[in-house]
Design a protein around this motif. Structure first.
Motif, short mmCIF file in Angstrom:
data_model
loop_
_atom_site.label_atom_id
_atom_site.label_comp_id
_atom_site.label_asym_id
_atom_site.label_seq_id
_atom_site.Cartn_x
_atom_site.Cartn_y
_atom_site.Cartn_z
N GLU A 1 0.84 -1.21 0.00
CA GLU A 1 0.00 0.00 0.00
C GLU A 1 0.87 1.26 0.00
OE1 GLU A 1 -3.53 2.05 2.72
OE2 GLU A 1 -3.10 -0.08 2.96
N SER A 2 1.95 1.25 0.79
CA SER A 2 2.84 2.42 0.86
C SER A 2 3.55 2.68 -0.45
CB SER A 2 3.87 2.23 1.98
OG SER A 2 3.27 2.27 3.24
N ILE A 3 4.08 1.61 -1.05
CA ILE A 3 4.82 1.82 -2.31
C ILE A 3 3.86 2.22 -3.43
CG2 ILE A 3 4.80 -0.59 -3.12
CD1 ILE A 3 7.78 1.87 -3.35
N SER A 4 2.64 1.71 -3.39
CA SER A 4 1.64 2.08 -4.40
C SER A 4 1.27 3.55 -4.27
CB SER A 4 0.39 1.20 -4.28
OG SER A 4 0.71 -0.16 -4.52
N ASP B 1 1.77 6.57 -7.01
CA ASP B 1 0.71 7.53 -7.37
C ASP B 1 1.21 8.97 -7.22
OD1 ASP B 1 -1.03 5.47 -7.90
OD2 ASP B 1 -2.08 5.58 -5.97
N ILE B 2 2.00 9.23 -6.18
CA ILE B 2 2.55 10.58 -5.97
C ILE B 2 3.50 10.93 -7.12
CG2 ILE B 2 4.08 11.96 -4.50
CD1 ILE B 2 2.90 10.38 -2.09
N LEU B 3 4.35 9.99 -7.50
CA LEU B 3 5.28 10.23 -8.61
C LEU B 3 4.52 10.49 -9.91
CD1 LEU B 3 8.10 7.56 -8.08
CD2 LEU B 3 8.24 10.01 -7.66
N ILE C 1 6.78 3.73 -14.23
CA ILE C 1 7.35 4.02 -12.90
C ILE C 1 7.77 2.76 -12.17
CG2 ILE C 1 6.82 4.92 -10.60
CD1 ILE C 1 5.26 7.17 -12.00
N TRP C 2 6.94 1.73 -12.19
CA TRP C 2 7.29 0.50 -11.48
C TRP C 2 8.60 -0.08 -12.00
CZ3 TRP C 2 5.44 -1.13 -7.03
CH2 TRP C 2 4.16 -0.73 -6.63
N ASP C 3 8.68 -0.35 -13.30
CA ASP C 3 9.86 -1.02 -13.86
C ASP C 3 11.09 -0.13 -13.85
OD1 ASP C 3 8.54 -3.40 -14.41
OD2 ASP C 3 7.85 -2.69 -16.36
N ARG C 4 10.91 1.09 -14.31
CA ARG C 4 12.06 1.95 -14.55
C ARG C 4 12.60 2.60 -13.28
NH1 ARG C 4 13.27 4.51 -19.76
NH2 ARG C 4 14.77 6.16 -19.44
N THR D 1 6.36 14.30 0.70
CA THR D 1 6.13 12.88 0.38
C THR D 1 6.43 11.98 1.57
OG1 THR D 1 6.62 13.31 -1.95
CG2 THR D 1 6.76 11.03 -1.22
N VAL D 2 7.53 12.23 2.26
CA VAL D 2 7.88 11.45 3.46
C VAL D 2 6.76 11.53 4.48
CG1 VAL D 2 9.42 11.39 5.47
CG2 VAL D 2 10.38 11.55 3.16
N SER D 3 6.22 12.73 4.68
CA SER D 3 5.12 12.92 5.62
C SER D 3 3.87 12.17 5.17
CB SER D 3 4.83 14.41 5.76
OG SER D 3 3.79 14.63 6.69
N GLU D 4 3.55 12.27 3.89
CA GLU D 4 2.35 11.62 3.36
C GLU D 4 2.46 10.09 3.47
OE1 GLU D 4 -0.46 11.86 -0.66
OE2 GLU D 4 1.18 13.30 -0.37
N LEU D 5 3.68 9.58 3.34
CA LEU D 5 3.90 8.13 3.43
C LEU D 5 4.05 7.64 4.87
CD1 LEU D 5 6.45 7.71 0.48
CD2 LEU D 5 4.06 6.99 0.50
#
Length: 200
Positions: free
Chosen positions: A13-16, A20-22, A40-43, A100-104
């Motif tokens: 869930e966190s990495i997803s 989404d943020i990226l 984004i996932w692969d690269r 982003t760190v805060s959101e995650l």
């Protein structure tokens, strides 16, 4: 089960959310190219965590020139045991990283420091970078951030071997040894090259 689920498990869930943020703010802010959204996932994600096995348990890690948080944030999500510092000199990028760190919800394990590598004074078990600069410059920037028994790991492309050969005399002078490693996040993901430098 897909590769992301196998790799990240309970942290999916966190990495997803980070992906989404990226794909949203990352592209809007110019940190990720507009054509990168579908890759984004692969690269970016799988490429970043391909070096996970090179990092010791509980290591302190600094991601130099972190940019959009690559490879530092995927590593921090995959490996909660790590203590990660995202080092980024540009205000816009540092602001993105802090938000982003805060959101995650990673404030306990990830710090954002706005500074150039040459002005940063802490030392780490591992100094990592991705698509930042040629190895000769990386050595100048990253060397002082490495603890005596620590490592420098640079994610590289096809130029890895040539770049390592070019800096070998300087590595010898500094008492370092380098190796080009073929790494991958998962058997189903692409192999990438990483240069690892450490004390002899």
């Amino acid at each position: 089960m897909n590769v992301a689920e196998e790799l990240f498990g309970s942290h999916l869930e966190s990495i997803s959310l980070y992906v989404d943020i990226l794909a949203g703010k990352g592209i809007e802010w110019g940190l990720i190219g507009p054509r990168e959204g579908d890759r984004i996932w692969d690269r970016h994600i799988f490429n970043s965590v391909a070096i996970s096995d090179l990092l010791s348990q509980g290591a302190t890690v600094v991601d130099v020139g972190s940019g959009a948080g690559l490879p530092g944030l995927p590593l921090a999500i995959l490996r909660p045991d790590l203590r990660v510092t995202l080092l980024e000199p540009l205000l816009r990028r540092a602001t993105f990283l802090a938000e982003t760190v805060s959101e995650l919800g990673l404030d306990d394990s990830v710090a954002v420091v706005r500074a150039r590598a040459e002005d940063h004074r802490q030392r780490y078990d591992a100094v990592v970078s991705r698509a930042l600069a040629p190895l000769d410059r990386l050595l100048t920037w990253c060397g002082p951030l490495r603890r005596r028994d620590g490592i420098i790991v640079a994610l590289k492309g096809r130029t890895a071997a040539d770049e390592l050969a070019a800096v070998t005399p300087e590595l010898n002078r500094q008492g370092l040894v380098g190796a080009v490693l073929a790494v991958r996040a998962h058997p189903a993901t692409e192999v990438t090259s990483a240069v690892r430098l450490r004390s002899r």
